[in-house]
Write a protein that holds these residues in place. Structure first.
Motif, mmCIF file in Angstrom:
data_model
loop_
_atom_site.group_PDB
_atom_site.id
_atom_site.type_symbol
_atom_site.label_atom_id
_atom_site.label_comp_id
_atom_site.label_asym_id
_atom_site.label_seq_id
_atom_site.Cartn_x
_atom_site.Cartn_y
_atom_site.Cartn_z
ATOM 1 N N UNK A 71 0.308 -6.025 16.593
ATOM 2 C CA UNK A 71 -0.189 -4.655 16.456
ATOM 3 C C UNK A 71 0.740 -3.692 15.749
ATOM 4 N N UNK A 72 1.954 -4.147 15.394
ATOM 5 C CA UNK A 72 2.877 -3.243 14.714
ATOM 6 C C UNK A 72 3.035 -3.642 13.263
ATOM 7 N N UNK A 73 3.099 -2.634 12.387
ATOM 8 C CA UNK A 73 3.288 -2.924 10.963
ATOM 9 C C UNK A 73 4.649 -3.597 10.764
ATOM 10 N N UNK A 74 4.647 -4.712 10.063
ATOM 11 C CA UNK A 74 5.916 -5.374 9.744
ATOM 12 C C UNK A 74 6.604 -4.538 8.675
ATOM 13 N N UNK A 75 7.794 -4.051 8.995
ATOM 14 C CA UNK A 75 8.496 -3.199 8.037
ATOM 15 C C UNK A 75 10.000 -3.385 8.216
ATOM 16 N N UNK A 76 10.736 -2.998 7.197
ATOM 17 C CA UNK A 76 12.196 -3.063 7.295
ATOM 18 C C UNK A 76 12.667 -2.180 8.449
ATOM 19 N N UNK A 77 11.976 -1.062 8.680
ATOM 20 C CA UNK A 77 12.361 -0.150 9.764
ATOM 21 C C UNK A 77 12.208 -0.826 11.128
ATOM 22 N N UNK A 79 0.820 -1.226 0.000
ATOM 23 C CA UNK A 79 0.000 0.000 0.000
ATOM 24 C C UNK A 79 0.851 1.273 0.000
ATOM 25 N N UNK A 80 2.085 1.197 0.499
ATOM 26 C CA UNK A 80 2.895 2.416 0.617
ATOM 27 C C UNK A 80 4.013 2.483 -0.430
ATOM 28 N N UNK A 81 3.922 1.696 -1.487
ATOM 29 C CA UNK A 81 4.964 1.718 -2.526
ATOM 30 C C UNK A 81 4.944 3.050 -3.285
ATOM 31 N N UNK A 82 6.132 3.583 -3.556
ATOM 32 C CA UNK A 82 6.223 4.808 -4.369
ATOM 33 C C UNK A 82 7.212 4.577 -5.506
ATOM 34 N N UNK A 83 7.032 5.334 -6.590
ATOM 35 C CA UNK A 83 7.922 5.169 -7.740
ATOM 36 C C UNK A 83 8.149 6.509 -8.428
ATOM 37 N N UNK A 84 9.223 6.570 -9.232
ATOM 38 C CA UNK A 84 9.524 7.777 -9.998
ATOM 39 C C UNK A 84 10.182 8.846 -9.152
ATOM 40 N N UNK A 85 10.656 9.866 -9.834
ATOM 41 C CA UNK A 85 11.401 10.951 -9.183
ATOM 42 C C UNK A 85 10.734 11.426 -7.895
ATOM 43 N N UNK A 86 11.493 11.535 -6.842
ATOM 44 C CA UNK A 86 11.033 11.967 -5.516
ATOM 45 C C UNK A 86 9.906 11.085 -4.966
ATOM 46 N N UNK A 87 9.758 9.897 -5.508
ATOM 47 C CA UNK A 87 8.688 9.018 -5.027
ATOM 48 C C UNK A 87 7.306 9.607 -5.224
ATOM 49 N N UNK A 101 -2.703 -4.643 -8.104
ATOM 50 C CA UNK A 101 -3.267 -5.095 -6.832
ATOM 51 C C UNK A 101 -2.429 -4.479 -5.718
ATOM 52 N N UNK A 102 -3.125 -3.963 -4.721
ATOM 53 C CA UNK A 102 -2.453 -3.327 -3.586
ATOM 54 C C UNK A 102 -2.544 -4.272 -2.393
ATOM 55 N N UNK A 103 -1.409 -4.587 -1.808
ATOM 56 C CA UNK A 103 -1.410 -5.488 -0.648
ATOM 57 C C UNK A 103 -1.410 -4.636 0.619
ATOM 58 N N UNK A 104 -2.406 -4.831 1.498
ATOM 59 C CA UNK A 104 -2.481 -4.007 2.714
ATOM 60 C C UNK A 104 -1.362 -4.345 3.687
ATOM 61 N N UNK A 105 -1.212 -3.473 4.695
ATOM 62 C CA UNK A 105 -0.106 -3.713 5.628
ATOM 63 C C UNK A 105 -0.364 -4.957 6.453
ATOM 64 N N UNK A 106 0.736 -5.632 6.751
ATOM 65 C CA UNK A 106 0.662 -6.833 7.578
ATOM 66 C C UNK A 106 1.227 -6.445 8.941
ATOM 67 N N UNK A 107 0.518 -6.825 10.010
ATOM 68 C CA UNK A 107 0.995 -6.460 11.345
ATOM 69 C C UNK A 107 1.371 -7.702 12.134
#
Ligand SMILES: Cc1cc2nc3c(=O)[nH]c(=O)nc-3n(C[C@H](O)[C@H](O)[C@H](O)COP(=O)(O)O)c2cc1C
Ligand SMILES: Nc1ncnc2c1ncn2[C@@H]1O[C@H](COP(=O)(O)OP(=O)(O)O)[C@@H](O)[C@H]1O
Length: 315
Positions: free
Chosen positions: A162-168, A127-135, A153-159
């Motif tokens: 209770x926390x979003x699974x993310x690289x961060x 859902x939070x993917x960005x592309x192109x100059x400056x995202x 197709x947009x894949x919603x966040x997976x938690x």
């Protein structure tokens, strides 16, 4: 899996490929959220009779966009990323060499050259993917940029808890030594590969030889002692690993901490072997001991603690 490196500008045209369902993302870690995106691309490909693909980028954009850091540390350096994605059974992996010029593509140019020209018929992204100059391109602008040439197709966040699974989130677990939480985010323990190098040859004299592993490009957990598994020549062994500066022996800190694994029930010479260390639990911080006997006593306890930790380990 066919592995295709793309240098910008590439010269593929859409009739070079069969119809493709493609997962798009940076995918550092290939964590459970990423795995969902990739699995969705595979499902779409299977049900529509298309081929599945993943597109990712290397090196990390921050290296090129000069955001202070020159040397990025990864959860999965590119070789590991390729291996985990291969393990998921996709047909094509596109790795775009991320350069300044590539980063300047407008969102529409990126879609034209890296989606439409590769014969992509369905794009799958988080859902939070960005592309192109400056995202500037997002999953909201994708229908407009698609020119009606592909679905998405947009894949919603997976938690997890209770926390979003993310690289961060994974990076902060790693920086804090919370190794036991990582399998629920990565879908596997954190692991790092490297070559066994020569140390000071002191380990064997104190009864605990240690394989010093040269680990580059990965995020290194904090200094301390860990229960680990280590893969040597295809076999897994249990062990204890110290990450640190060996203050008991060294007055001055070296620039990089050493990473040394004492392997249980093992007596081989393994210099120059390429090994994989799997991190399971942090047992304690590194300490300066008043003498060798105290250090040796503590390492014996560390060994015991790791053995107990692994008693109920079933792969
Ligand atoms: C499980 C384990 C725990 C260790 N903990 C400490 C520690 O707390 N403080 C320290 O100064 N060195 C610690 N060491 C590192 C030893 O000092 C090191 O293994 C020894 O100096 C051998 O170094 P060498 O492999 O370069 O010969 C630990 C090593 C192991 C295997
Ligand atoms: N149980 C073991 N765990 C780790 N390394 C071992 C073990 N048994 C033998 N070795 C070998 O001995 C070397 C470690 O001995 P050590 O005296 O600590 O030397 P170094 O300071 O060069 O690491 C390892 O690199 C490996 O080749």
């Amino acid at each position: 899996m066919e592995y295709i490196k793309l240098q910008h500008p590439h010269s593929y045209k859409n009739d070079d490929f069969p119809p493709i369902a493609m997962a798009l993302g940076y995918f550092d870690g290939v964590h459970l959220g990423h795995q969902q995106v990739i699995a969705e691309a595979k499902r779409t490909a299977d049900s529509a009779g298309m081929k599945s693909a993943v597109m990712t980028f290397d090196p990390h954009p921050s290296v090129v966009l000069g955001k202070s850091i020159q040397h990025v540390e990864y959860i999965t350096p590119i070789e590991d990323k390729i291996q985990y994605i291969r393990g998921m059974g996709v047909d094509y992996l596109f790795v775009v060499h991320f350069t300044q010029e590539f980063s300047n593509l407008l969102p529409q140019e990126f879609i034209d050259q890296y989606v439409i020209d590769l014969n992509v018929r369905t794009v799958v992204a988080g859902f939070d993917y960005t592309y192109g100059k400056m995202g500037k391109g997002t999953m909201e602008t994708i229908p407009f940029h698609s020119r009606g040439m592909f679905d998405y197709a947009v894949v919603p966040k997976l938690a997890s808890s209770g926390e979003k699974i993310s690289s961060t989130l994974i990076r902060s677990c790693l920086r804090e030594g919370r190794m036991e939480e990582l399998p629920s985010l990565l879908g596997r323990p954190y692991s790092t590969s490297g070559t066994v190098i020569h140390g000071d040859k002191r380990g064997r004299t104190i009864g605990f030889p240690t394989a010093n592993v040269n680990i580059e490009e990965y995020i290194i957990p904090p200094t301390g002692v860990y229960a680990v598994r280590i893969n040597v020549k295809g076999d897994w062994h249990f062990g204890v690993c110290n990450i640190g500066y060996r203050p008991t022996f060294k007055e001055n800190r070296e620039p990089k901490p050493s990473i040394e694994v004492h392997i249980f029930n093992f007596e081989e010479e393994i210099y120059d072997e390429y090994v994989k260390v799997e991190w399971h639990a942090r047992l304690r911080g590194e300490k300066k001991f008043s003498g060798i006997d105290e250090l040796v006593g503590q390492i014996a306890k560390d060994r015991q603690e790791a053995l107990v930790y692994f008693e109920n380990y079933h792969g």
